[in-house]
Design an enzyme around this catalytic site. Structure first.
Site, PDB file in Angstrom:
ATOM      1  N   ASN A   3      73.988 -10.445 -41.566  1.00  0.00           N
ATOM      2  CA  ASN A   3      73.003  -9.371 -41.494  1.00  0.00           C
ATOM      3  C   ASN A   3      71.914  -9.434 -42.556  1.00  0.00           C
ATOM      4  O   ASN A   3      71.070  -8.551 -42.631  1.00  0.00           O
ATOM      5  CB  ASN A   3      73.712  -8.013 -41.566  1.00  0.00           C
ATOM      6  CG  ASN A   3      74.677  -7.845 -40.414  1.00  0.00           C
ATOM      7  OD1 ASN A   3      74.341  -8.156 -39.273  1.00  0.00           O
ATOM      8  ND2 ASN A   3      75.883  -7.391 -40.704  1.00  0.00           N
ATOM      9  N   THR A   4      71.948 -10.451 -43.411  1.00  0.00           N
ATOM     10  CA  THR A   4      70.860 -10.709 -44.346  1.00  0.00           C
ATOM     11  C   THR A   4      70.269 -12.063 -43.974  1.00  0.00           C
ATOM     12  O   THR A   4      70.987 -13.067 -43.977  1.00  0.00           O
ATOM     13  CB  THR A   4      71.361 -10.721 -45.800  1.00  0.00           C
ATOM     14  OG1 THR A   4      71.859  -9.406 -46.120  1.00  0.00           O
ATOM     15  CG2 THR A   4      70.247 -11.084 -46.761  1.00  0.00           C
ATOM     16  N   ASN A  48      78.367  -4.394 -36.646  1.00  0.00           N
ATOM     17  CA  ASN A  48      77.538  -3.781 -37.675  1.00  0.00           C
ATOM     18  C   ASN A  48      76.396  -4.705 -38.055  1.00  0.00           C
ATOM     19  O   ASN A  48      76.510  -5.921 -37.987  1.00  0.00           O
ATOM     20  CB  ASN A  48      78.378  -3.414 -38.906  1.00  0.00           C
ATOM     21  CG  ASN A  48      78.452  -4.535 -39.923  1.00  0.00           C
ATOM     22  OD1 ASN A  48      77.542  -4.723 -40.733  1.00  0.00           O
ATOM     23  ND2 ASN A  48      79.547  -5.295 -39.884  1.00  0.00           N
ATOM     24  N   ASN A  88      84.609 -13.706 -42.325  1.00  0.00           N
ATOM     25  CA  ASN A  88      83.718 -12.571 -42.124  1.00  0.00           C
ATOM     26  C   ASN A  88      83.553 -12.331 -40.621  1.00  0.00           C
ATOM     27  O   ASN A  88      84.288 -12.887 -39.813  1.00  0.00           O
ATOM     28  CB  ASN A  88      82.364 -12.866 -42.801  1.00  0.00           C
ATOM     29  CG  ASN A  88      81.677 -11.609 -43.312  1.00  0.00           C
ATOM     30  OD1 ASN A  88      81.695 -10.570 -42.663  1.00  0.00           O
ATOM     31  ND2 ASN A  88      81.046 -11.713 -44.479  1.00  0.00           N
ATOM     32  N   SER A  94      77.773 -13.040 -44.591  1.00  0.00           N
ATOM     33  CA  SER A  94      77.303 -11.921 -43.783  1.00  0.00           C
ATOM     34  C   SER A  94      76.185 -12.391 -42.871  1.00  0.00           C
ATOM     35  O   SER A  94      75.251 -13.064 -43.316  1.00  0.00           O
ATOM     36  CB  SER A  94      76.789 -10.790 -44.673  1.00  0.00           C
ATOM     37  OG  SER A  94      76.124  -9.817 -43.891  1.00  0.00           O
ATOM     38  N   LYS A 100      84.044 -16.082 -49.530  1.00  0.00           N
ATOM     39  CA  LYS A 100      84.228 -15.568 -48.171  1.00  0.00           C
ATOM     40  C   LYS A 100      83.331 -16.334 -47.216  1.00  0.00           C
ATOM     41  O   LYS A 100      82.115 -16.418 -47.413  1.00  0.00           O
ATOM     42  CB  LYS A 100      83.910 -14.073 -48.105  1.00  0.00           C
ATOM     43  CG  LYS A 100      84.290 -13.431 -46.763  1.00  0.00           C
ATOM     44  CD  LYS A 100      84.238 -11.923 -46.858  1.00  0.00           C
ATOM     45  CE  LYS A 100      84.812 -11.263 -45.605  1.00  0.00           C
ATOM     46  NZ  LYS A 100      84.873  -9.794 -45.723  1.00  0.00           N
ATOM     47  N   PHE A 138      73.804  -5.122 -46.219  1.00  0.00           N
ATOM     48  CA  PHE A 138      74.115  -4.925 -47.650  1.00  0.00           C
ATOM     49  C   PHE A 138      73.513  -3.623 -48.185  1.00  0.00           C
ATOM     50  O   PHE A 138      72.941  -3.596 -49.276  1.00  0.00           O
ATOM     51  CB  PHE A 138      73.614  -6.108 -48.491  1.00  0.00           C
ATOM     52  CG  PHE A 138      74.493  -7.329 -48.447  1.00  0.00           C
ATOM     53  CD1 PHE A 138      75.693  -7.341 -47.768  1.00  0.00           C
ATOM     54  CD2 PHE A 138      74.099  -8.488 -49.094  1.00  0.00           C
ATOM     55  CE1 PHE A 138      76.501  -8.475 -47.734  1.00  0.00           C
ATOM     56  CE2 PHE A 138      74.883  -9.638 -49.081  1.00  0.00           C
ATOM     57  CZ  PHE A 138      76.089  -9.628 -48.390  1.00  0.00           C
TER      58      PHE A 138
END
Length: 352
Positions: free
Chosen positions: A174-175, A110, A239, A172, A210, A114
């Site tokens: 993805n940011t 993915n 994660n 994450s 996390k 966010f």
């Protein structure tokens, strides 16, 4: 797994993954959803950072980002659930498509970024949350924020009154540059801000951290030191990963975070190293690639006090939580344990 759940999973897997995810959340409200109610036993009842859990099998953040299904999820056999990630302001996330099934690898990639409805919408839903069941929130930062570190404390201040725990998510992939906040100095400042916000809540709650699986040994040591010095109550390991080792699926080359079965060994090694680095003084929550009770037990013997699921439910259904909890109880009984805490970290050396 019931025939109805099997048929539902088959139908969902024919759809675009993100659309299927949305439909799965809605299906939890139907009378056909496999909601078995609480799963617990004297062996499974768990104390985690002051929280009383009926069992140690939790739902990881990302499945119910906006808290739209927390009532049925509280009856799905989990011992606790984590909502979010939530940012101060709503944001759409990255362009679609941004979720990919890797069926051959029992995995997913993915790059949501966010996407969520923001803290005001979440706070309104949390006011009507199910009572008597542990619910936490994954805190995030807006992509265009001028002060990302402050965003975490902002969300906690707004939503904390309705939570049982909150998780600082700096892992994450993805940011852009979010993982830079895992560095010792930046992480210390961020966590101090979140803990300060927690301490002024009318009912202070545990704060979890996390972390990513793509960490070197020294980085794990640094995170352990920061967690202890700032008073973090638990660490979630881990994660998603940026690694693509050993994948066979068509979508293996997509950018984003990889979750599911290929993450199991990498995340378990980080977990065991973190258990050693923290000397077992901070509870750990094992996440990554769990699809069976045996794998959940492996995480516990590597150092986890509890575990979380997500991607495996794509392939095994929502009833997986209850099946894993019951299977854990059977494993503990077969090995002569009277309580799950007796198994924590007993096989950590195998992963070091």
């Amino acid at each position: 797994m019931s025939l109805i759940e099997q048929l539902g999973l088959t139908a969902l897997r024919r759809l675009d993954p993100e659309r299927a995810h949305g439909l799965a959340l809605k299906a939890l409200h139907s009378p056909f959803a496999p909601l078995t109610g609480p799963v617990t036993s004297p062996r499974l009842a768990t104390e985690l950072a002051g929280l009383a859990l009926p069992n140690p099998v939790g739902l990881a953040a990302g499945f119910d980002k906006n808290g739209t299904a927390m009532h049925p999820l509280a009856r799905a056999g989990f011992g606790f659930i984590e909502l979010g990630a939530i940012t101060p302001r709503p944001q759409p996330g990255n362009p679609k498509p941004r979720l990919f099934r890797l069926t051959e690898d029992r995995a997913a990639i993915n790059r949501f970024g966010f996407n969520n409805e923001g803290m005001e919408a979440m706070a309104a839903r949390l006011e009507a949350r199910p009572q008597g069941f542990p619910i936490g929130l994954n805190l995030g930062a807006n992509k265009d924020s001028a002060d990302r570190a402050a965003d975490f404390a902002t969300v906690l201040t707004r939503c904390g009154a309705h939570l049982d725990f909150a998780t600082v998510n700096v892992s994450s992939p993805n940011t852009e540059k979010l993982r830079d906040l895992q560095g010792a100095d930046a992480l210390t400042a961020l966590l101090n801000g979140v803990v300060a916000a927690r301490n002024v809540l009318e009912r202070p709650i545990p704060v979890f951290l996390k972390i990513a699986p793509d960490l070197e040994a020294q980085e794990i040591e640094d995170i352990a030191l920061v967690a202890r010095s700032t008073g973090v109550d638990a660490i979630i390991a881990t994660n998603t990963t940026l690694s693509r080792d050993g994948l066979h699926s068509l979508h293996a080359g997509e950018t984003g975070g990889l979750s599911g079965a290929p993450l199991f060994e990498k995340s378990t090694r980080v977990l065991a190293r973190l258990f050693r680095a923290t000397e077992g003084q901070i509870p750990l929550i094992g996440v990554g690639g769990i699809s069976t009770a045996e794998e959940a037990f492996t995480k516990i013997t590597a150092g986890a006090s509890a575990v979380q699921l997500y991607t495996a439910m794509v392939y095994h259904g929502i009833s997986l939580a209850a099946r894993i909890a019951r299977g854990l109880d059977d494993i503990l009984a077969a090995r002569g344990y009277t309580h799950i805490s007796q198994a924590i970290g007993t096989d950590r050396e195998a992963w070091l």
